[in-house]
Design a protein around this motif. Structure first.
Motif, PDB file in Angstrom:
ATOM      1  N   LYS A 111     118.093   3.440   5.138  1.00 32.91           N
ATOM      2  CA  LYS A 111     118.720   3.317   6.451  1.00 32.91           C
ATOM      3  C   LYS A 111     117.852   2.432   7.324  1.00 32.91           C
ATOM      4  O   LYS A 111     116.688   2.740   7.574  1.00 32.91           O
ATOM      5  CB  LYS A 111     118.908   4.697   7.089  1.00 32.91           C
ATOM      6  N   CYS A 112     118.444   1.341   7.790  1.00 36.83           N
ATOM      7  CA  CYS A 112     117.732   0.388   8.626  1.00 36.83           C
ATOM      8  C   CYS A 112     118.315   0.452  10.029  1.00 36.83           C
ATOM      9  O   CYS A 112     119.495   0.155  10.236  1.00 36.83           O
ATOM     10  CB  CYS A 112     117.856  -1.011   8.049  1.00 36.83           C
ATOM     11  N   TYR A 113     117.496   0.850  10.987  1.00 38.62           N
ATOM     12  CA  TYR A 113     117.938   1.015  12.360  1.00 38.62           C
ATOM     13  C   TYR A 113     117.648  -0.268  13.151  1.00 38.62           C
ATOM     14  O   TYR A 113     116.679  -0.978  12.875  1.00 38.62           O
ATOM     15  CB  TYR A 113     117.233   2.207  13.006  1.00 38.62           C
ATOM     16  N   HIS A 114     118.473  -0.507  14.138  1.00 41.79           N
ATOM     17  CA  HIS A 114     118.371  -1.747  14.889  1.00 41.79           C
ATOM     18  C   HIS A 114     117.232  -1.728  15.909  1.00 41.79           C
ATOM     19  O   HIS A 114     117.019  -2.712  16.611  1.00 41.79           O
ATOM     20  CB  HIS A 114     119.694  -2.043  15.589  1.00 41.79           C
ATOM     21  N   ASN A 115     116.531  -0.598  16.003  1.00 39.71           N
ATOM     22  CA  ASN A 115     115.355  -0.571  16.880  1.00 39.71           C
ATOM     23  C   ASN A 115     114.072  -0.685  16.059  1.00 39.71           C
ATOM     24  O   ASN A 115     113.063  -0.067  16.358  1.00 39.71           O
ATOM     25  CB  ASN A 115     115.343   0.694  17.727  1.00 39.71           C
ATOM     26  N   ASN A 116     114.159  -1.469  14.956  1.00 42.79           N
ATOM     27  CA  ASN A 116     112.984  -1.831  14.147  1.00 42.79           C
ATOM     28  C   ASN A 116     112.363  -0.649  13.412  1.00 42.79           C
ATOM     29  O   ASN A 116     111.142  -0.606  13.219  1.00 42.79           O
ATOM     30  CB  ASN A 116     111.918  -2.520  15.006  1.00 42.79           C
ATOM     31  N   ILE A 117     113.176   0.289  12.998  1.00 40.14           N
ATOM     32  CA  ILE A 117     112.689   1.399  12.177  1.00 40.14           C
ATOM     33  C   ILE A 117     113.511   1.433  10.894  1.00 40.14           C
ATOM     34  O   ILE A 117     114.738   1.317  10.912  1.00 40.14           O
ATOM     35  CB  ILE A 117     112.801   2.742  12.908  1.00 40.14           C
TER      36      ILE A 117
ATOM     37  N   LYS B  52     109.062   3.141   8.079  1.00 39.42           N
ATOM     38  CA  LYS B  52     108.377   1.927   8.484  1.00 39.42           C
ATOM     39  C   LYS B  52     108.692   1.634   9.946  1.00 39.42           C
ATOM     40  O   LYS B  52     109.851   1.491  10.332  1.00 39.42           O
ATOM     41  CB  LYS B  52     108.822   0.748   7.611  1.00 39.42           C
ATOM     42  N   ASN B  53     107.642   1.554  10.751  1.00 43.95           N
ATOM     43  CA  ASN B  53     107.797   1.252  12.170  1.00 43.95           C
ATOM     44  C   ASN B  53     107.342  -0.194  12.407  1.00 43.95           C
ATOM     45  O   ASN B  53     106.164  -0.506  12.361  1.00 43.95           O
ATOM     46  CB  ASN B  53     106.962   2.212  13.018  1.00 43.95           C
ATOM     47  N   ALA B  54     108.324  -1.083  12.637  1.00 42.29           N
ATOM     48  CA  ALA B  54     108.011  -2.491  12.887  1.00 42.29           C
ATOM     49  C   ALA B  54     107.954  -2.798  14.372  1.00 42.29           C
ATOM     50  O   ALA B  54     107.947  -3.965  14.769  1.00 42.29           O
ATOM     51  CB  ALA B  54     109.065  -3.374  12.218  1.00 42.29           C
ATOM     52  N   PHE B  55     107.901  -1.733  15.181  1.00 40.49           N
ATOM     53  CA  PHE B  55     107.894  -1.904  16.635  1.00 40.49           C
ATOM     54  C   PHE B  55     106.452  -1.915  17.146  1.00 40.49           C
ATOM     55  O   PHE B  55     105.536  -1.412  16.486  1.00 40.49           O
ATOM     56  CB  PHE B  55     108.688  -0.766  17.288  1.00 40.49           C
ATOM     57  N   SER B  56     106.272  -2.458  18.306  1.00 38.71           N
ATOM     58  CA  SER B  56     104.920  -2.585  18.874  1.00 38.71           C
ATOM     59  C   SER B  56     104.431  -1.305  19.533  1.00 38.71           C
ATOM     60  O   SER B  56     103.318  -1.272  20.067  1.00 38.71           O
ATOM     61  CB  SER B  56     104.894  -3.734  19.898  1.00 38.71           C
ATOM     62  N   GLU B  57     105.251  -0.253  19.510  1.00 36.81           N
ATOM     63  CA  GLU B  57     104.863   1.019  20.099  1.00 36.81           C
ATOM     64  C   GLU B  57     105.062   2.136  19.074  1.00 36.81           C
ATOM     65  O   GLU B  57     105.916   2.038  18.195  1.00 36.81           O
ATOM     66  CB  GLU B  57     105.696   1.314  21.344  1.00 36.81           C
TER      67      GLU B  57
ATOM     68  N   ALA C  96     102.432   2.253  15.699  1.00 37.72           N
ATOM     69  CA  ALA C  96     103.017   0.915  15.752  1.00 37.72           C
ATOM     70  C   ALA C  96     102.609   0.099  14.530  1.00 37.72           C
ATOM     71  O   ALA C  96     101.451   0.148  14.094  1.00 37.72           O
ATOM     72  CB  ALA C  96     102.576   0.206  17.032  1.00 37.72           C
ATOM     73  N   PHE C  97     103.582  -0.625  13.987  1.00 35.16           N
ATOM     74  CA  PHE C  97     103.375  -1.503  12.833  1.00 35.16           C
ATOM     75  C   PHE C  97     102.764  -0.764  11.638  1.00 35.16           C
ATOM     76  O   PHE C  97     101.982  -1.337  10.879  1.00 35.16           O
ATOM     77  CB  PHE C  97     102.470  -2.694  13.213  1.00 35.16           C
ATOM     78  N   LYS C  98     103.133   0.496  11.464  1.00 40.95           N
ATOM     79  CA  LYS C  98     102.622   1.297  10.349  1.00 40.95           C
ATOM     80  C   LYS C  98     103.770   1.840   9.495  1.00 40.95           C
ATOM     81  O   LYS C  98     104.904   1.947   9.947  1.00 40.95           O
ATOM     82  CB  LYS C  98     101.776   2.466  10.858  1.00 40.95           C
ATOM     83  N   THR C  99     103.414   2.181   8.252  1.00 42.68           N
ATOM     84  CA  THR C  99     104.367   2.795   7.333  1.00 42.68           C
ATOM     85  C   THR C  99     103.786   4.115   6.847  1.00 42.68           C
ATOM     86  O   THR C  99     102.638   4.164   6.377  1.00 42.68           O
ATOM     87  CB  THR C  99     104.654   1.884   6.125  1.00 42.68           C
ATOM     88  N   GLU C 100     104.561   5.157   6.975  1.00 44.54           N
ATOM     89  CA  GLU C 100     104.127   6.489   6.553  1.00 44.54           C
ATOM     90  C   GLU C 100     105.045   6.992   5.444  1.00 44.54           C
ATOM     91  O   GLU C 100     106.269   6.789   5.483  1.00 44.54           O
ATOM     92  CB  GLU C 100     104.163   7.471   7.723  1.00 44.54           C
ATOM     93  N   THR C 101     104.453   7.669   4.453  1.00 44.92           N
ATOM     94  CA  THR C 101     105.215   8.246   3.347  1.00 44.92           C
ATOM     95  C   THR C 101     104.819   9.698   3.160  1.00 44.92           C
ATOM     96  O   THR C 101     103.618  10.025   3.174  1.00 44.92           O
ATOM     97  CB  THR C 101     104.956   7.483   2.035  1.00 44.92           C
ATOM     98  N   PHE C 102     105.807  10.554   3.020  1.00 43.95           N
ATOM     99  CA  PHE C 102     105.515  11.957   2.691  1.00 43.95           C
ATOM    100  C   PHE C 102     106.570  12.466   1.723  1.00 43.95           C
ATOM    101  O   PHE C 102     107.627  11.864   1.535  1.00 43.95           O
ATOM    102  CB  PHE C 102     105.418  12.822   3.953  1.00 43.95           C
TER     103      PHE C 102
END
Length: 617
Positions: free
Chosen positions: A146-152, A175-180, A251-257
């Motif tokens: 699922k790709c959200y339009h707010n860069n997640i 994956k958070n591609a946002f600056s916050e 911000a700009f990080k990817t987390e996996t659990f």
């Protein structure tokens, strides 16, 4: 009398150049147009999504597998238009990823028992998104992105572990591609609708995290109304991670659990219920500890290796463009659902030596399988719709019932290893007799390419059989062994020729048609038996099978009777004819109009001459 020069129509030079240019462009489009159009447009449909999100790399890697019919990608245009359920299962537990994500348990031959437990965890994001999904048959893994339009981007990977059958795994990558940073909410319905469920909290050591982790133990009763028994209670216990309500992604990080669920259940009477619950809980905890003792990468690899082992035996068929034809994507999807509903006891880590010995013996005893007179490829009801879990259960039950009643009972009892063997045998109507294997497909059906991969002959020998149509439209047989424990021999229809030794080198055999009809190929390790077999077939006539109908071959290859010429070719020809006739009409019109002008000019010339003459007089 005046002398005059006739007025001729002269076609402008630019018209000739225009017609020549149109002809050259038309020829170019006929020769190269289809490939360029596919490059410019069709390829974009395959690998692009109509949003700001790129395609998920996990799904992008499956496009080649989808071309080989080893995977199903939602919306992939090259595959059958029918939609299949996104489903993971291992013969013990199953989870459909369409609808409410409820857990399914085995009852009888299929997953007909729906438990009021929902193991999947969802990330709640109040925004629009684009969803992509894929199911990898040969790895037993489903992916939902699922790709959200707010860069997640949130990617879910699911599999029901093949060697620890009580374990269901969900991998969630955010994956958070946002600056916050983002704080996301997690939701799992779990046992919310399970009235009889009781829960407690325990702690277990997770070797992946090197720390104690909190788990929830859930136990309760599920009623199996499909059971014919008087006591239809099922004692069910689940052990699963205790999940937080929120998770923070920098911000700009990817987390996996990871979310693990260990499910154990047992059909019991009322008196046995309390005792069964305690045993189930202990077993579910033990299986969870076994899963946590492995790294996630290793756990996943073991699961994939087990599925790959099952698919060592398989079947492939050339693609047909005939409307409604059975192709590889539907065949492999059906095989996957049947295998997902069947335990692979030999591969399970908790199987005892006695169980593995039973499976080995069952795989060795294959006499009488497959006993059907016709190959199952021609049985339309075995390839029905699989858009719901109910339709999947119907198809799976019909397949297992068919194989059992057609002499493959021992292979079905052996579990997934035997079931795929029996299915491949049934595709070509292969039949194991006491001393040989025979290929019973009628020559009239050999108008496509078939490849039967690694048919087990006594567990120690793997037979590969291929059918191909040559340039003269005649079917030919190719046989090779990729593994053998002794010498093997083969003969073609009627067995009138001397037995041919088999080995890793490919041996070619003609397809013969006998009267009365006999099998087109025989394979055995007993050379004397094969030499004697010819005297027992009592054939009156033996000849090479006639060539296949050219029309049928063309139809399979191109979907029409036009000999392989694409529809675009005929559109171009039609366009060229129309242009030619328009040009011809223009010439005729110009010629006709020029004649009128000529008459007017002639009359005008005579009038002026006559007037001038009278004036001079």
């Amino acid at each position: 009398m005046d002398r005059w020069v006739p007025y001729y129509v002269k076609v402008p030079r630019w018209s000739k150049r225009c017609v020549l240019f149109v002809i050259l462009i038309t020829i170019f489009l006929i020769l190269f147009g289809p490939s360029y159009l596919r490059y410019l447009f069709w390829r974009e449909v395959d690998v692009r999504v109509s949003t700001s999100c790129d395609i998920n790399p996990l799904i992008l890697d499956l496009y080649e597998e989808a071309d080989l019919a080893n995977a199903r990608i939602h919306g992939y245009p090259q595959q059958d238009i029918r939609q299949f359920v996104l489903f993971v299962g291992n013969g013990y537990i199953g989870l459909p990823l369409n609808g409410d994500f409820s857990l399914y348990l085995k009852s009888g031959r299929t997953f007909s028992l729906q438990a009021p437990y929902y193991p999947a965890v969802k990330i709640l994001i109040p925004a629009e998104y684009t969803e992509q999904s894929a199911l990898h048959y040969t790895n037993g893994i489903a992916v939902v992105d699922k790709c959200y339009h707010n860069n997640i981007r949130v990617s879910y990977t699911y599999f029901a572990h093949r060697t620890i059958p009580s374990i269901l795994v969900q991998e969630i990558t955010i994956k958070n591609a946002f600056s916050e940073p983002f704080v996301l909410h997690l939701e799992r319905r779990g046992h919310a609708l399970w009235d009889s469920a009781k829960t407690r909290i325990i702690k277990m050591f997770n070797e992946n995290k090197n720390m104690d982790e909190e788990f929830t133990v859930i136990s309760g009763k599920v009623l199996d109304f499909s059971s014919n028994k008087r006591d239809n209670a099922v004692a069910v216990s689940v052990v699963t991670n205790t999940i937080p309500q929120t998770i923070k992604i920098p911000a700009f990080k990817t987390e996996t659990f990871f979310v693990f669920s260990s499910v154990v259940y047992l059909h019991v009477t009322r008196e046995e219920f309390d005792t069964a619950i305690k045993e189930n809980e202990n077993k579910a905890i033990s299986n969870m500890k076994l899963a946590l003792s492995k790294s996630y990468a290793n756990l996943k690899k073991i699961h994939i290796d087990a599925w790959n082992h099952l698919w060592n035996t398989g079947f492939s068929i050339s693609n047909s463009k005939v409307g409604g034809a059975l192709n590889g994507d539907v065949i492999n999807a059906t095989i996957y659902y049947v295998l997902s509903s069947t335990l692979a006891s030999y591969l399970e880590e908790t199987s005892t030596l006695k169980t593995k010995t039973f499976v080995t013996n069952s795989l060795s005893y294959v006499e009488g399988c497959y006993g059907g007179k016709h190959q199952t490829l021609e049985a339309d009801n075995l390839w029905g719709s699989m858009e719901t879990i109910g339709e999947i259960n119907y198809i799976v039950n019909l397949w297992l019932l068919t194989l059992e009643k057609q002499g493959c009972y021992n292979l079905v009892q052996a579990g997934a290893d035997g079931v795929i063997q029996a299915m491949v045998l049934s595709f070509g109507s292969f039949h194991f007799q006491k001393q040989h294997l025979e290929f019973n497909m009628h020559p009239s059906f050999l108008h496509r390419t078939y490849h039967f991969r690694r048919i087990n002959y006594g567990n120690q020998t793997h037979v590969n059989v291929t059918v191909e149509v040559d340039e003269n439209d005649k079917a030919m047989l190719y046989v090779a062994l990729d593994r053998s424990d002794k010498d093997y021999y083969a003969c073609d229809g009627g067995c009138l020729d001397s037995p041919v030794p088999l080995g890793p080198q490919i041996q070619q055999f003609p397809v013969k048609l006998t009267k009365p009809f006999t099998s087109i190929l025989y394979i055995t390790s007993d050379k004397q038996h094969m030499e004697e077999l010819r005297h027992t077939l009592h054939v009156k006539e033996v000849a090479e099978a006639p060539a296949q109908e050219r029309t049928m071959i063309i139809m399979h290859k191109h979907g029409h009777h036009l000999g392989g010429l694409p529809t675009f070719f005929w559109v171009a020809i039609f366009t060229l004819i129309v242009i030619f006739h328009l040009f011809l009409m223009k010439l005729i019109y110009n010629e006709y109009w020029s004649q009128d002008k000529y008459k007017l000019r002639t009359q005008d010339s005579h009038y002026k001459t006559h007037t001038k003459y009278r004036f001079l007089q």
